[in-house]
Each structure stands twice: as structure tokens, then as C-alpha cells.
Design a protein around this motif. Structure first.
Motif, PDB file in Angstrom:
ATOM      1  N   LEU A 140       0.754  -1.249   0.063  1.00 19.62           N
ATOM      2  CA  LEU A 140      -0.019  -0.092   0.151  1.00 19.62           C
ATOM      3  C   LEU A 140       0.884   1.266   0.076  1.00 19.62           C
ATOM      4  O   LEU A 140       0.482   2.516  -0.023  1.00 19.62           O
ATOM      5  CB  LEU A 140      -0.956   0.293   1.303  1.00 19.62           C
ATOM      6  CG  LEU A 140      -1.907  -1.155   1.488  1.00 19.62           C
ATOM      7  CD1 LEU A 140      -2.677  -1.158   2.703  1.00 19.62           C
ATOM      8  CD2 LEU A 140      -2.524  -1.673   0.285  1.00 19.62           C
ATOM      9  N   GLY A 141       2.197   0.998  -0.107  1.00 22.01           N
ATOM     10  CA  GLY A 141       2.953   2.177   0.094  1.00 22.01           C
ATOM     11  C   GLY A 141       3.758   2.610  -1.301  1.00 22.01           C
ATOM     12  O   GLY A 141       4.952   2.789  -1.268  1.00 22.01           O
ATOM     13  N   ALA A 142       2.995   2.593  -2.312  1.00 21.92           N
ATOM     14  CA  ALA A 142       3.565   3.089  -3.674  1.00 21.92           C
ATOM     15  C   ALA A 142       4.917   2.408  -3.954  1.00 21.92           C
ATOM     16  O   ALA A 142       5.860   2.929  -4.611  1.00 21.92           O
ATOM     17  CB  ALA A 142       3.756   4.591  -3.720  1.00 21.92           C
ATOM     18  N   PRO A 143       4.835   0.997  -3.880  1.00 23.17           N
ATOM     19  CA  PRO A 143       6.273   0.346  -4.439  1.00 23.17           C
ATOM     20  C   PRO A 143       6.387   0.670  -6.040  1.00 23.17           C
ATOM     21  O   PRO A 143       7.774   0.569  -6.226  1.00 23.17           O
ATOM     22  CB  PRO A 143       5.862  -1.109  -4.225  1.00 23.17           C
ATOM     23  CG  PRO A 143       4.409  -1.157  -4.244  1.00 23.17           C
ATOM     24  CD  PRO A 143       3.753   0.018  -3.666  1.00 23.17           C
ATOM     25  N   HIS A 144       5.612   0.657  -6.823  1.00 23.66           N
ATOM     26  CA  HIS A 144       5.745   1.076  -8.244  1.00 23.66           C
ATOM     27  C   HIS A 144       6.534   2.358  -8.526  1.00 23.66           C
ATOM     28  O   HIS A 144       7.516   2.533  -9.495  1.00 23.66           O
ATOM     29  CB  HIS A 144       4.677   0.983  -9.010  1.00 23.66           C
ATOM     30  CG  HIS A 144       4.077  -0.484  -8.949  1.00 23.66           C
ATOM     31  ND1 HIS A 144       3.030  -0.854  -8.053  1.00 23.66           N
ATOM     32  CD2 HIS A 144       4.184  -1.429  -9.860  1.00 23.66           C
ATOM     33  CE1 HIS A 144       2.759  -2.034  -8.335  1.00 23.66           C
ATOM     34  NE2 HIS A 144       3.471  -2.609  -9.500  1.00 23.66           N
ATOM     35  N   ALA A 145       6.417   3.443  -7.443  1.00 21.81           N
ATOM     36  CA  ALA A 145       6.840   4.661  -7.604  1.00 21.81           C
ATOM     37  C   ALA A 145       7.990   4.774  -6.586  1.00 21.81           C
ATOM     38  O   ALA A 145       9.154   5.200  -7.182  1.00 21.81           O
ATOM     39  CB  ALA A 145       6.052   5.902  -7.095  1.00 21.81           C
ATOM     40  N   VAL A 146       8.171   4.017  -5.374  1.00 21.31           N
ATOM     41  CA  VAL A 146       9.222   4.252  -4.730  1.00 21.31           C
ATOM     42  C   VAL A 146      10.204   3.361  -5.013  1.00 21.31           C
ATOM     43  O   VAL A 146      11.373   3.604  -4.857  1.00 21.31           O
ATOM     44  CB  VAL A 146       8.685   3.910  -3.212  1.00 21.31           C
ATOM     45  CG1 VAL A 146       9.910   3.861  -2.021  1.00 21.31           C
ATOM     46  CG2 VAL A 146       7.702   5.103  -2.587  1.00 21.31           C
ATOM     47  N   GLY A 147       9.916   2.054  -5.450  1.00 17.22           N
ATOM     48  CA  GLY A 147      10.838   1.189  -5.737  1.00 17.22           C
ATOM     49  C   GLY A 147      11.501   0.143  -4.627  1.00 17.22           C
ATOM     50  O   GLY A 147      10.521   0.160  -3.599  1.00 17.22           O
ATOM     51  N   TYR A 148      12.320  -0.457  -4.771  1.00 14.64           N
ATOM     52  CA  TYR A 148      13.036  -1.385  -3.937  1.00 14.64           C
ATOM     53  C   TYR A 148      14.665  -1.621  -4.180  1.00 14.64           C
ATOM     54  O   TYR A 148      14.828  -1.037  -5.280  1.00 14.64           O
ATOM     55  CB  TYR A 148      12.145  -2.774  -3.811  1.00 14.64           C
ATOM     56  CG  TYR A 148      12.264  -3.329  -5.456  1.00 14.64           C
ATOM     57  CD1 TYR A 148      13.473  -4.327  -5.448  1.00 14.64           C
ATOM     58  CD2 TYR A 148      11.252  -3.407  -6.011  1.00 14.64           C
ATOM     59  CE1 TYR A 148      13.455  -4.850  -6.600  1.00 14.64           C
ATOM     60  CE2 TYR A 148      11.319  -4.054  -7.239  1.00 14.64           C
ATOM     61  CZ  TYR A 148      12.507  -4.967  -7.450  1.00 14.64           C
ATOM     62  OH  TYR A 148      12.459  -5.357  -8.565  1.00 14.64           O
TER      63      TYR A 148
END
Length: 557
Positions: free
Chosen positions: A188-196
Motif C-alpha cells: 500500500l506504500g507506492a512500491p511502483h513509484a518508490v521502488g525497492y
């Protein structure tokens, strides 16, 4: 070759220069003096003057090679060793200073079904921790074996600590603490924008080592983590030593200091982002929200989402990563910028704009919107959407009302009329609205396929790819957002933002500012204009009136 390769990697060599200073020949022996300047990523330049000895044998000159030709300090079998100074990776925050990604203790949460004693309380606590519906959590372990460990998610140590008194008393709940780069709110924390972050891919190892990386670090692979790697990783420092074969320090060759990493403050709103993704559930699709007056991205949701915390192998729950990677719904696809869709009726604003710009239509141009349209001939009848819904046709309407009631026949007619002026008329207007090319969003790596440009087909494209001529039917299909036309959700959001703000196309941006703790800001958001809609104020007002009717008129659709 191995000696040169090892030395280059150890010193973080990026390039070198070797101008000849002098040369001397005596019969079959020769000497060449050259200056070697080795440019490194980590410790600056290493200038040396080196003498190369040569001998003429077997009809050719050969180098009398020894290790000192790389660096004089390597003579006798010495090796290079870099003692790295690596700063801690900086955090990624939302626009309000709430963390999206932070170095902290996290807790892997799992359930052992056979040990559950108070299921309602367990599910209520997990739902609050993970932001998911209790029945969704229950479904994960409902049909598993009683003694299995079933991963359900992660939380920060602070979140667990705040409820530890209750959580520690719940049978069947497993909590395992680990040190990590924790992504708050997980999927729920914008993984596609924040990344990893993850281990350096093998095919990129040489590149990162040339940038001063040791090689065993984790780096950003997508999103802000990748775009902002040079800020988030900080400036590496190190001391370069020459080491004897016995392991003693023979010489200190160079050193440099490290510098703190710089945090990225994104334009996203963490709580708003969470609500947007929760609202989408697991339905495939995308949702993006922009500040229409600046291009700031406030929410960036691609569904189904994924949990970036699973990429840390020290996370007990990382065993479920394989299932994520093999999921046929492809949760790692960024549907906001990589998803290509036919825009359908949302494209009709472009069609109406083309009618206005052509001069063939005005605000007061009326049209009888019936259930059918035969502009391409009796053998090619097209229908209004009202027919399949069993609703009466809209009747006589104006151009703004063509948007309000989303009349297909009116838009078909515009598509045909502008085609008769120029087959490429409608495609060209679409391109002026920003379609057919990436928005260039700030925060995703350019040239990495993280954002695609979509497709605005035209006569040339169709001849090259379909081997057919562009027809009136192609223009008519495009007029209602169908045919070969493909757009991304972000492109359409930027297009509608321009309609809303008066005609300015802004570049979408995910980065608000970048700064190290207590240090001056090194990057600050500024709105960037990338184009303007090809409309006069009066023409734009026709579209805005029509769109206002979509939500304000009882017949709006």
C-alpha cells in the motif's frame, strides 16, 4: 589479464591516460618512459611515471612485463586493497515527511493456523497493522496445514511495540524481528513509484564497481530507489593500500572521505496513497492523482500491487517472493506508466478539440444523436452506447453536450469530417495533447522502460506496420478512443490536468526535494511546462463546459 582486471576493480578505475615522455633504444633493448594517470571513482587520480623495458626477439619487440607496469607499488607481487567507507542509505519520505523507506528494525508477521486461540482478535489486530480486510488475511491460511507457518506481511518494530501487550498474548501469531530497509505499508506504500533495493545484478556489477561500489551492496532497481541512487547511497570514500603477498600494508596510495547520503522527499501523500490502493483492491488497473497546476504526483497506484519488503532475503517472509514473480497478473508491471490501454470515451475531448480547431464545429453546432450512425455507408453501421443499454438516444445536442452525454455518433461524425480535411488531422491533434510519447516523469529512470510512450497511429504508421492505407474508418474508430490507439493512465491524467488548469501540460514529477539531514537542499521541485493544448480560451471553455456537465448534469455519463 587477471592482474590488470583485479587492479582496475580494486582501485575503482574509470579511465586512464598514458602519454609517452621519452624513449631510448640500444641495439636489441629499449626503454619507454610514460606517465600513467589512472582516474578512479573513489580516490581520485593516481599519477605515476613508469619505465617500460622492451627487447627485440623472434622478429618483434616484446614487453619485459612485471607488475610494476600497472603501478610501481605492485612490483614483487603486491596487490591492491580498498578499505571502503560507505554511508548509511538515506530515507525516502512523502511530501509531509512521513517515511516510505527507512533503515530500521522490522518484523515479519506470520500465522500458524493450528495454534490460533482467538481468531477474531487476531484478525482485527492484523487488519489494523497491515491495512487489509480481515477476510483477506484469513483466506491466506484458511486451507493450509495446522502446523504451517503462513506469511501474512510485515510491520515496523515501532508499530509492533505499540500493540505488543495484545499481540504477544495471541496464540498462532509469529513475530520475527530483522534489520532492514523497511518499506512502510508494503504493497500500500507506492512500491511502483518508490521502488525497492536488491543485490547488484551480475550484468551490472562492473558498472557499479567503476562507480566506487564494493560489489556486495544492494542498490535501487526501480522507482525512486533507482532514480535517486546517487543521492540515497551518498558519497563513498575509501583508502587504497598496496598489500604484500603476506598481507602486510606496503603503502597507502590514496584516500578520500565519504559524505552523508541525501534523503528524497517525494510529492506523494502517504495516507492518500494508502487509501487509493486500498480502494482498488486487487483489480488490475491503475490510479494516478496529479496536482493539475504543478504536475506533482499525489498518488501513484498500480494494481495488483506487491510488497517490496520481500526482496530482502533476511525477511522470513521472503519465501513468498517466488509466488509474486510468477503471478500471471504480473504485479511488478507499473500500470500507471507501462500499462497501455485504449482510452475509449475519455479520448473524446481530443476529438471535440479537433472539430473546434478545424473550424467545422463551434459551441453551438447541433447534431441529432440517434442510436445508429451510417457515415461510412449502409454496410458499416455503428451504434451509440445507449443501444446496448436499452436507453433512448440523446436527440438534438450541442457540441459541449456531445461530451456530457458521451454521444458516439457525434464523435464519429467529427472523426469523418476532419479525415476529409487531412487523414492525419486527428492523430496530429492527439500528439499535440501529449499522447504518443512518454511524459518524462521525474523520479523514474529514463531509458529503462519504466515509462512507455503509447501509440498514436497515423497513415505512415499503418502503412509501415499493418501494410494498409489509413482509412476513414481508422479516423472514426480513433474518434471514440478505439482502434490502434494506446495510452497510459499517466498520459491521460496529464492531459486532463491541462484541460483543468487552462491548457498547460506540466511534466509529472515524483520528487519534491532532496537534502541530507541538516544540510542545504540540493534539489527542489519546480513546475516544468512541456507543452500547451492547441486551443484558444474559447475553444477550451467548450470542452470544460462539456466535462462539467458529465458530473453536474443528470444526463451526464
Amino acid at each position: 589479464v587477471a592482474r590488470y582486471s583485479d587492479a582496475a576493480a580494486a582501485m575503482t578505475l574509470t579511465s586512464l591516460e598514458t602519454p609517452i615522455l621519452s624513449s631510448f633504444q640500444n641495439a636489441l633493448d629499449a626503454e619507454v618512459l610514460y606517465r600513467a594517470t589512472l582516474h578512479t571513482a573513489l580516490v581520485g587520480d593516481l599519477p605515476r611515471e613508469i619505465t617500460m623495458r622492451l627487447r627485440y626477439e623472434g622478429g618483434r619487440w616484446g614487453v619485459s612485463w612485471d607488475d610494476g607496469l600497472i603501478l610501481p607499488e605492485l612490483k614483487g607481487g603486491n596487490a591492491l586493497f580498498m578499505d571502503y567507507k560507505i554511508p548509511s542509505r538515506a530515507n525516502i519520505y512523502d511530501r509531509n515527511g512521513l517515511a516510505f523507506a527507512a533503515q530500521t528494525d522490522a518484523v515479519a508477521i506470520g500465522v500458524i493456523p493450528g495454534q490460533i486461540t482467538d481468531e477474531p482478535t487476531l484478525l482485527a489486530e492484523l487488519s489494523n497493522l497491515l491495512g487489509r480486510h480481515p477476510e483477506t488475511i484469513r483466506a491466506q491460511y484458511q486451507f493450509t496445514q495446522p502446523d504451517w507457518y503462513v506469511p501474512v506481511g510485515e510491520a515496523s518494530a515501532d508499530q509492533i511495540g505499540a500493540r505488543y501487550g495484545v499481540l504477544s498474548s495471541l496464540g498462532g501469531l509469529s513475530l520475527t524481528t530483522y534489520r532492514t530497509r523497511y518499506y512502510l505499508n508494503g504493497p500500500l506504500g507506492a512500491p511502483h513509484a518508490v521502488g525497492y533495493i536488491a543485490s547488484i545484478p551480475a550484468e551490472k556489477l562492473a558498472y557499479y564497481q567503476s562507480q566506487g561500489y564494493r560489489g556486495d551492496e544492494s542498490v535501487g532497481l526501480i522507482g525512486l530507489e533507482a532514480w535517486g541512487e546517487k543521492y540515497l547511497a551518498g558519497k563513498r570514500g575509501g583508502t587504497l593500500y598496496a598489500i604484500t603477498p603476506g598481507g602486510q600494508i606496503a603503502a597507502t596510495l590514496a584516500q578520500s572521505d565519504s559524505a552523508p547520503a541525501q534523503a528524497i522527499y517525494s510529492t506523494l501523500d502517504r495516507e492518500f496513497q494508502k487509501q487509493v490502493v486500498q480502494a482498488m483492491g486487487d483489480l488490475p488497473g491503475a490510479a494516478v492523482a496529479l496536482d493539475l497546476n504543478t504536475g506533482e504526483v499525489l498518488a501513484f497506484g498500480s494494481s495488483p500491487s506487491f510488497d517490496p519488503n520481500l526482496f530482502d532475503p533476511t525477511n522470513l517472509n521472503s519465501s513468498t517472493l517466488a509466488a509474486v514473480l510468477s503471478n500471471p497478473a504480473r504485479p511488478l508491471i507499473n500500470r500507471v506508466t507501462q500499462g497501455l490501454y485504449a482510452p475509449g470515451s475519455t479520448f473524446k475531448v481530443v476529438t471535440v478539440a479537433a472539430g473546434l480547431i478545424s473550424g467545422l464545429y463551434s459551441r453551438d453546432t447541433t447534431y441529432n444523436c440517434g442510436g445508429t450512425w451510417d457515415g461510412l455507408g449502409s454496410g458499416f453501421i455503428k451504434y451509440d452506447w445507449t443501444v446496448s443499454k436499452g436507453l433512448p438516444p440523446s436527440g438534438m445536442i450541442t457540441l459541449p453536450q456531445a461530451l456530457t452525454v458521451s454521444c458516439n455518433p457525434y464523435n464519429y461524425q467529427i472523426g469523418l469530417d476532419v479525415f476529409n480535411i487531412d487523414p492525419d488531422y486527428l492523430p496530429n491533434i492527439a500528439k499535440e495533447f501529449g499522447l504518443g510519447k512518454p511524459t518524462g516523469i521525474v523520479g523514474l529512470l529514463e531509458g529503462s522502460n519504466e515509462e512507455v510512450g503509447g501509440l498514436v497511429p497515423d497513415a505512415r504508421w499503418k502503412e509501415e506496420n499493418i501494410k494498409e492505407k489509413w482509412s476513414a474508418g481508422d479516423s472514426v474508430n480513433m474518434a471514440v478512443g478505439q482502434g490502434y490507439l494506446q495510452v497510459t493512465p499517466l498520459q491521460m491524467a496529464a492531459l486532463y490536468a491541462a484541460i483543468g488548469n487552462g491548457g498547460t501540460l506540466y511534466r509529472p514529477q515524483l520528487v519534491l526535494r532532496i537534502a541530507a539531514p541538516g544540510e542545504p537542499t540540493v534539489y527542489e521541485f519546480k513546475p516544468e511546462v512541456i507543452g500547451s493544448l492547441p486551443l484558444t480560451r474559447e475553444q477550451l471553455d467548450v470542452i470544460r463546459v462539456g466535462l462539467h456537465g458529465v458530473v453536474a448534469d443528470r444526463n451526464g455519463t
